[in-house]
Motif scaffolding. Structure first.
Motif, PDB file in Angstrom:
ATOM      1  N   ARG A 161       1.968  -6.504  40.143  1.00 36.48           N
ATOM      2  CA  ARG A 161       0.780  -5.633  39.983  1.00 36.48           C
ATOM      3  C   ARG A 161      -0.321  -6.333  39.203  1.00 36.48           C
ATOM      4  N   ARG A 162       0.038  -7.353  38.411  1.00 31.45           N
ATOM      5  CA  ARG A 162      -0.938  -8.032  37.564  1.00 31.45           C
ATOM      6  C   ARG A 162      -1.480  -9.315  38.171  1.00 31.45           C
ATOM      7  N   VAL A 163      -1.038  -9.689  39.347  1.00 28.72           N
ATOM      8  CA  VAL A 163      -1.467 -10.979  39.893  1.00 28.72           C
ATOM      9  C   VAL A 163      -2.503 -10.787  40.995  1.00 28.72           C
ATOM     10  N   ALA A 164      -3.389 -11.765  41.103  1.00 24.48           N
ATOM     11  CA  ALA A 164      -4.445 -11.712  42.122  1.00 24.48           C
ATOM     12  C   ALA A 164      -3.898 -12.071  43.500  1.00 24.48           C
ATOM     13  N   ASP A 165      -2.906 -12.931  43.558  1.00 16.55           N
ATOM     14  CA  ASP A 165      -2.352 -13.363  44.843  1.00 16.55           C
ATOM     15  C   ASP A 165      -1.128 -12.525  45.217  1.00 16.55           C
ATOM     16  N   ARG A 166      -1.306 -11.211  45.255  1.00 14.63           N
ATOM     17  CA  ARG A 166      -0.188 -10.286  45.491  1.00 14.63           C
ATOM     18  C   ARG A 166       0.548 -10.550  46.795  1.00 14.63           C
ATOM     19  N   ARG A 167      -0.191 -10.818  47.853  1.00 14.67           N
ATOM     20  CA  ARG A 167       0.472 -10.998  49.152  1.00 14.67           C
ATOM     21  C   ARG A 167       1.393 -12.218  49.119  1.00 14.67           C
ATOM     22  N   ASP A 168       0.904 -13.336  48.610  1.00 11.64           N
ATOM     23  CA  ASP A 168       1.737 -14.541  48.514  1.00 11.64           C
ATOM     24  C   ASP A 168       2.919 -14.321  47.574  1.00 11.64           C
ATOM     25  N   ALA A 169       2.658 -13.692  46.449  1.00 13.47           N
ATOM     26  CA  ALA A 169       3.727 -13.449  45.481  1.00 13.47           C
ATOM     27  C   ALA A 169       4.768 -12.498  46.063  1.00 13.47           C
ATOM     28  N   THR A 170       4.318 -11.473  46.764  1.00 12.33           N
ATOM     29  CA  THR A 170       5.247 -10.523  47.380  1.00 12.33           C
ATOM     30  C   THR A 170       6.088 -11.214  48.447  1.00 12.33           C
ATOM     31  N   ALA A 171       5.459 -12.059  49.246  1.00 14.70           N
ATOM     32  CA  ALA A 171       6.199 -12.795  50.275  1.00 14.70           C
ATOM     33  C   ALA A 171       7.268 -13.680  49.635  1.00 14.70           C
ATOM     34  N   ALA A 172       6.934 -14.329  48.540  1.00 13.40           N
ATOM     35  CA  ALA A 172       7.905 -15.164  47.844  1.00 13.40           C
ATOM     36  C   ALA A 172       9.048 -14.309  47.302  1.00 13.40           C
ATOM     37  N   GLY A 173       8.727 -13.123  46.800  1.00  9.14           N
ATOM     38  CA  GLY A 173       9.762 -12.211  46.317  1.00  9.14           C
ATOM     39  C   GLY A 173      10.706 -11.781  47.424  1.00  9.14           C
ATOM     40  N   VAL A 174      10.155 -11.510  48.601  1.00  8.98           N
ATOM     41  CA  VAL A 174      10.988 -11.133  49.749  1.00  8.98           C
ATOM     42  C   VAL A 174      11.916 -12.292  50.112  1.00  8.98           C
ATOM     43  N   VAL A 175      11.385 -13.503  50.138  1.00  6.24           N
ATOM     44  CA  VAL A 175      12.210 -14.675  50.437  1.00  6.24           C
ATOM     45  C   VAL A 175      13.327 -14.809  49.402  1.00  6.24           C
TER      46      VAL A 175
END
Length: 193
Positions: A161-175
């Motif tokens: 929630r605090r990061v600007a690159d949410r989509r990339d960070a979320t994708a990395a979390g899914v991986v």
């Protein structure tokens, strides 16, 4: 993104909870690695107690490494609450590791609980001498692992929630989460761990 850009507020307590979980859980690993056995015979598997008692070098190494990994997990919890904005790479790495840890911990703890409940309901047989240890795994160790996994999942959610690159960070979390799940299922099927 510069450090002055305002990001949405997110709770910090999950990161602190994950850190506390990691630091607390490292203590038994270091204690057993150093040769301590107080309380171990009634709380962990007899085969593991035997390895500690015999000072098996391979197992002692595993205990030290496990303790260090738990401290690394605690530091991960603290990194997830950091105020200062990270660049893209670190955000992705933090999400990958946090979701991987969350899934591994919940999976491992859930296996302890399910196995223990099968023993408690007499669906699976167990030597009566091992029942007290099985209860520890069912009602203490299993839930402890699950609690750590939940703490890491909540800390990862708050962090993203605090990061600007949410989509990339979320994708990395899914991986990280899916990778951990696949690894866990493969290990279970192969009879490892």
């Amino acid at each position: 993104m510069n450090d002055t850009m305002r990001l949405p507020a997110a709770p910090r307590w999950p990161g602190y909870a994950a850190a506390a979980w990691g630091f607390l859980f490292a203590v038994p690993s270091f204690y057993w690695a150093a040769g301590g056995l107080a309380g171990a015979e009634s709380t962990i598997a007899p085969a593991l107690v035997k390895l500690v008692r015999e000072r098996d070098p391979g197992f002692i190494t595993v205990l030290w490494v496990t303790g260090v990994l738990k401290v690394v997990g605690a530091l991960l919890g603290l990194a997830l609450i950091r105020d200062r904005a990270w660049r893209r790479g670190p955000n992705r790495l933090l999400q990958l590791m946090a979701w991987g840890a969350a899934v591994l911990l919940v999976w491992h703890g859930a296996l302890f609980v399910v196995q223990g409940l099968l023993v408690e309901t007499h669906v699976v047989g167990l030597d009566p001498e091992l029942r007290p240890v099985s209860r520890w795994y069912t009602y203490v160790w299993g839930p402890w692992f699950v609690a750590g996994g939940v703490a890491f999942a909540l800390a990862a959610r708050a962090h993203v929630r605090r990061v600007a690159d949410r989509r990339d960070a979320t994708a990395a979390g899914v991986v990280g989460g899916v990778g951990a799940l696949v690894l866990s299922v493969v290990a279970l099927v192969a009879g490892i761990g």
